[in-house]
Design a protein around this motif. Structure first.
Motif, PDB file in Angstrom:
ATOM      1  N   GLU A  90      16.438  -0.953  17.396  1.00 60.28           N
ATOM      2  CA  GLU A  90      17.085  -0.179  16.335  1.00 60.28           C
ATOM      3  C   GLU A  90      16.452  -0.435  14.971  1.00 60.28           C
ATOM      4  O   GLU A  90      16.427   0.472  14.124  1.00 60.28           O
ATOM      5  N   ASP A  91      15.951  -1.643  14.716  1.00 62.64           N
ATOM      6  CA  ASP A  91      15.299  -1.884  13.424  1.00 62.64           C
ATOM      7  C   ASP A  91      14.100  -0.962  13.237  1.00 62.64           C
ATOM      8  O   ASP A  91      13.849  -0.469  12.129  1.00 62.64           O
ATOM      9  N   PHE A  92      13.340  -0.738  14.294  1.00 66.39           N
ATOM     10  CA  PHE A  92      12.182   0.155  14.197  1.00 66.39           C
ATOM     11  C   PHE A  92      12.614   1.558  13.788  1.00 66.39           C
ATOM     12  O   PHE A  92      11.908   2.242  13.040  1.00 66.39           O
ATOM     13  N   ASP A  93      13.777   1.985  14.276  1.00 66.52           N
ATOM     14  CA  ASP A  93      14.288   3.324  13.976  1.00 66.52           C
ATOM     15  C   ASP A  93      14.945   3.413  12.603  1.00 66.52           C
ATOM     16  O   ASP A  93      15.010   4.499  12.019  1.00 66.52           O
ATOM     17  N   ARG A  94      15.441   2.288  12.074  1.00 65.48           N
ATOM     18  CA  ARG A  94      16.310   2.338  10.901  1.00 65.48           C
ATOM     19  C   ARG A  94      15.810   1.539   9.695  1.00 65.48           C
ATOM     20  O   ARG A  94      16.315   1.718   8.592  1.00 65.48           O
ATOM     21  N   GLN A  95      14.864   0.623   9.896  1.00 65.96           N
ATOM     22  CA  GLN A  95      14.328  -0.182   8.805  1.00 65.96           C
ATOM     23  C   GLN A  95      12.895   0.305   8.540  1.00 65.96           C
ATOM     24  O   GLN A  95      11.956  -0.092   9.219  1.00 65.96           O
ATOM     25  N   ILE A  96      12.738   1.175   7.572  1.00 71.50           N
ATOM     26  CA  ILE A  96      11.470   1.859   7.349  1.00 71.50           C
ATOM     27  C   ILE A  96      10.757   1.263   6.133  1.00 71.50           C
ATOM     28  O   ILE A  96      11.310   1.235   5.027  1.00 71.50           O
ATOM     29  N   VAL A  97       9.541   0.790   6.356  1.00 72.56           N
ATOM     30  CA  VAL A  97       8.735   0.235   5.279  1.00 72.56           C
ATOM     31  C   VAL A  97       7.907   1.362   4.658  1.00 72.56           C
ATOM     32  O   VAL A  97       7.233   2.112   5.370  1.00 72.56           O
ATOM     33  N   VAL A  98       7.982   1.485   3.342  1.00 75.84           N
ATOM     34  CA  VAL A  98       7.307   2.565   2.613  1.00 75.84           C
ATOM     35  C   VAL A  98       6.292   1.955   1.650  1.00 75.84           C
ATOM     36  O   VAL A  98       6.663   1.167   0.772  1.00 75.84           O
ATOM     37  N   LYS A  99       5.034   2.318   1.802  1.00 74.83           N
ATOM     38  CA  LYS A  99       3.981   1.830   0.905  1.00 74.83           C
ATOM     39  C   LYS A  99       3.904   2.773  -0.298  1.00 74.83           C
ATOM     40  O   LYS A  99       3.116   3.714  -0.328  1.00 74.83           O
ATOM     41  N   THR A 100       4.728   2.510  -1.276  1.00 73.75           N
ATOM     42  CA  THR A 100       4.920   3.465  -2.360  1.00 73.75           C
ATOM     43  C   THR A 100       3.670   3.666  -3.210  1.00 73.75           C
ATOM     44  O   THR A 100       3.528   4.702  -3.859  1.00 73.75           O
ATOM     45  N   ASN A 101       2.774   2.714  -3.226  1.00 70.54           N
ATOM     46  CA  ASN A 101       1.557   2.824  -4.044  1.00 70.54           C
ATOM     47  C   ASN A 101       0.329   3.179  -3.226  1.00 70.54           C
ATOM     48  O   ASN A 101      -0.801   2.995  -3.676  1.00 70.54           O
ATOM     49  N   VAL A 102       0.528   3.695  -2.012  1.00 67.97           N
ATOM     50  CA  VAL A 102      -0.593   3.900  -1.094  1.00 67.97           C
ATOM     51  C   VAL A 102      -1.645   4.856  -1.662  1.00 67.97           C
ATOM     52  O   VAL A 102      -2.848   4.672  -1.442  1.00 67.97           O
ATOM     53  N   VAL A 103      -1.229   5.862  -2.415  1.00 65.76           N
ATOM     54  CA  VAL A 103      -2.190   6.842  -2.946  1.00 65.76           C
ATOM     55  C   VAL A 103      -3.095   6.186  -3.989  1.00 65.76           C
ATOM     56  O   VAL A 103      -4.325   6.368  -3.960  1.00 65.76           O
ATOM     57  N   GLU A 104      -2.517   5.422  -4.888  1.00 66.94           N
ATOM     58  CA  GLU A 104      -3.318   4.760  -5.916  1.00 66.94           C
ATOM     59  C   GLU A 104      -4.307   3.775  -5.301  1.00 66.94           C
ATOM     60  O   GLU A 104      -5.483   3.710  -5.705  1.00 66.94           O
ATOM     61  N   VAL A 105      -3.829   3.003  -4.329  1.00 68.50           N
ATOM     62  CA  VAL A 105      -4.710   2.039  -3.665  1.00 68.50           C
ATOM     63  C   VAL A 105      -5.824   2.763  -2.913  1.00 68.50           C
ATOM     64  O   VAL A 105      -6.995   2.359  -2.950  1.00 68.50           O
ATOM     65  N   LEU A 106      -5.480   3.852  -2.244  1.00 68.50           N
ATOM     66  CA  LEU A 106      -6.468   4.622  -1.491  1.00 68.50           C
ATOM     67  C   LEU A 106      -7.564   5.148  -2.406  1.00 68.50           C
ATOM     68  O   LEU A 106      -8.754   5.084  -2.068  1.00 68.50           O
ATOM     69  N   ARG A 107      -7.194   5.693  -3.547  1.00 72.62           N
ATOM     70  CA  ARG A 107      -8.204   6.216  -4.470  1.00 72.62           C
ATOM     71  C   ARG A 107      -9.195   5.136  -4.891  1.00 72.62           C
ATOM     72  O   ARG A 107     -10.405   5.390  -4.994  1.00 72.62           O
ATOM     73  N   ARG A 108      -8.696   3.933  -5.133  1.00 74.98           N
ATOM     74  CA  ARG A 108      -9.598   2.837  -5.515  1.00 74.98           C
ATOM     75  C   ARG A 108     -10.541   2.491  -4.371  1.00 74.98           C
ATOM     76  O   ARG A 108     -11.737   2.263  -4.588  1.00 74.98           O
ATOM     77  N   GLU A 109     -10.005   2.463  -3.152  1.00 73.96           N
ATOM     78  CA  GLU A 109     -10.843   2.102  -2.006  1.00 73.96           C
ATOM     79  C   GLU A 109     -11.903   3.167  -1.732  1.00 73.96           C
ATOM     80  O   GLU A 109     -13.041   2.837  -1.389  1.00 73.96           O
ATOM     81  N   LEU A 110     -11.538   4.427  -1.875  1.00 72.36           N
ATOM     82  CA  LEU A 110     -12.495   5.504  -1.619  1.00 72.36           C
ATOM     83  C   LEU A 110     -13.593   5.565  -2.689  1.00 72.36           C
ATOM     84  O   LEU A 110     -14.674   6.102  -2.429  1.00 72.36           O
ATOM     85  N   ALA A 111     -13.289   5.030  -3.862  1.00 70.73           N
ATOM     86  CA  ALA A 111     -14.270   5.058  -4.957  1.00 70.73           C
ATOM     87  C   ALA A 111     -15.295   3.932  -4.872  1.00 70.73           C
ATOM     88  O   ALA A 111     -16.264   3.913  -5.628  1.00 70.73           O
ATOM     89  N   ARG A 112     -15.106   3.003  -3.949  1.00 68.87           N
ATOM     90  CA  ARG A 112     -16.045   1.898  -3.827  1.00 68.87           C
ATOM     91  C   ARG A 112     -17.403   2.396  -3.334  1.00 68.87           C
ATOM     92  O   ARG A 112     -17.475   3.260  -2.445  1.00 68.87           O
ATOM     93  N   PRO A 113     -18.476   1.864  -3.869  1.00 68.65           N
ATOM     94  CA  PRO A 113     -19.812   2.253  -3.398  1.00 68.65           C
ATOM     95  C   PRO A 113     -20.011   2.008  -1.911  1.00 68.65           C
ATOM     96  O   PRO A 113     -20.807   2.694  -1.266  1.00 68.65           O
ATOM     97  N   SER A 114     -19.282   1.050  -1.366  1.00 69.68           N
ATOM     98  CA  SER A 114     -19.447   0.702   0.054  1.00 69.68           C
ATOM     99  C   SER A 114     -18.787   1.716   0.988  1.00 69.68           C
ATOM    100  O   SER A 114     -19.060   1.707   2.196  1.00 69.68           O
TER     101      SER A 114
END
Length: 368
Positions: A90-114
């Motif tokens: 039931e925790d899997f169904d009802r306790q939801i983890v949300v990465k609220t800053n995922v877009v900002e972090v993603l943009r930084r990672e995609l901008a890396r030269p690597s």
């Protein structure tokens, strides 16, 4: 991840999610419209997850959510919640983890030269278009960031909320390869309500397939998992494939139920309650591991292959990639519009990105 010091409070009206500066858990939220569900808003350190050394057609994934309100009894991602000190049921169904800053972090990672612009898959673990996405709206930013960086992407979902982003996905497909697949494993609405109670209706997902095709995008379907003696008869599969063909699906991948440790116990408890007469047969079928016995899988392959051919999805038939009558995909390439202009990555014309099958290696310590 530790939850020491967490406090669950009723949400204050007007408060915006994810405005925290403390690393890790920011806050836990309950709201009336998601009765019984708690959202744990966290600040993620990374967005791109590397999955090297697998047989999958990609090396990178993004999971904006952990846990899933679809509540599918068979979901193979359930064991991932144990790493958060939460249970796999039931925790899997009802306790939801949300990465609220995922877009900002993603943009930084995609901008890396690597960053080399390899394909990124979404929906390989928990669904990016589960109900929580209606609240947090993380996917538009993710799609925009990937397309702007010239990164091909694929999305696998049961969520009809994907319709909200179809214009964005269609615009992204003019810049990078975009693959979309819908998970629809059964046509019996009564069974759907008990085996995957939080998933949109069968009709709703068939309409979603039509909408994806009308937007000019290909749309594969994962008929997964096929449930032995519940959804695997010739008549059931024939009926489902006919519905998918009529909706315009461009490909179908059927996969038999996979019961890894942790998932098996949860599924079998449901089976004992809902279909007790099948318990002994399932115990025998999955006695030697997470995969169904080879004899069953061989018989299933022999049964399903002619049905796929019959409906235009098989190896001996031409793949259903032709546009539907009046399909926008038959049009010439779209001109640059205010929507497509937001993507500044290199323009590439690729075949649609492949969407992965949901059959992880049970030896993996973590899923994606």
């Amino acid at each position: 991840m530790r939850w020491a010091g967490q406090q669950v409070d009723a949400e204050t009206p007007g408060t915006l999610p994810g405005l925290g500066s403390i690393a890790g858990l920011v806050r836990s939220v309950t709201t009336p419209e998601f009765r019984g569900v708690t959202f744990h808003e966290v600040l993620a350190r990374s967005a791109l997850n590397s999955v090297p050394g697998t047989s999958l057609p990609f090396n990178w994934t993004i999971n904006p959510y952990r846990g899933c309100t679809h509540a599918c009894r068979y979901c193979f991602a359930r064991p991932t919640h144990s790493y958060l000190e939460l249970d796999q049921g039931e925790d899997f169904d009802r306790q939801i983890v949300v990465k609220t800053n995922v877009v900002e972090v993603l943009r930084r990672e995609l901008a890396r030269p690597s960053w080399s612009g390899e394909q990124v898959a979404l929906g390989t673990n928990t669904d990016p278009y589960q109900r929580a996405e209606g609240r947090y709206r993380l996917m538009p930013g993710i799609i925009e960031a990937l397309a702007a960086s010239g990164t091909p992407l694929s999305v696998l979902t049961k969520g009809t909320l994907l319709r909200r982003d179809l214009d964005l996905l269609a615009a992204a497909s003019s810049e990078v390869s975009v693959g979309i697949s819908i998970s629809l494993a059964l046509a019996d609405e009564e069974l759907r309500r008990v085996v995957e109670p939080g998933v949109p209706s069968v009709r709703g997902r068939l309409d979603l397939i039509r909408a994806v095709r009308e937007a000019g995008l290909p749309c594969g379907v994962m008929v997964a998992p096929v449930l032995p003696w519940l959804t695997d008869s010739t008549e059931q599969l024939d009926h489902l494939f006919a519905l998918l063909s009529s909706a315009g699906a461009t490909g179908v991948t059927p996969l038999v139920l996979h019961l890894r440790p942790g998932v098996k116990e949860w599924f079998m408890s449901w089976l004992a309650h809902e279909r007790p007469g099948l318990v002994a047969r399932y115990e025998s079928l999955y006695a030697h591991g997470p995969n169904a016995a080879p004899s069953y899988r061989s018989a299933f392959e022999s049964k399903v292959r002619p049905l796929l051919d019959k409906h235009g999805f098989g190896r001996s038939s031409r793949h259903r990639s032709d546009p539907l009558p009046g399909d926008p995909s038959a049009r010439s390439p779209a001109r640059t519009t205010p929507t497509t202009a937001r993507f500044r990555g290199p323009r590439h014309r690729h075949p649609p990105a492949s969407v992965p099958a949901q059959h992880p290696d049970p030896a993996q310590q973590t899923l994606f």
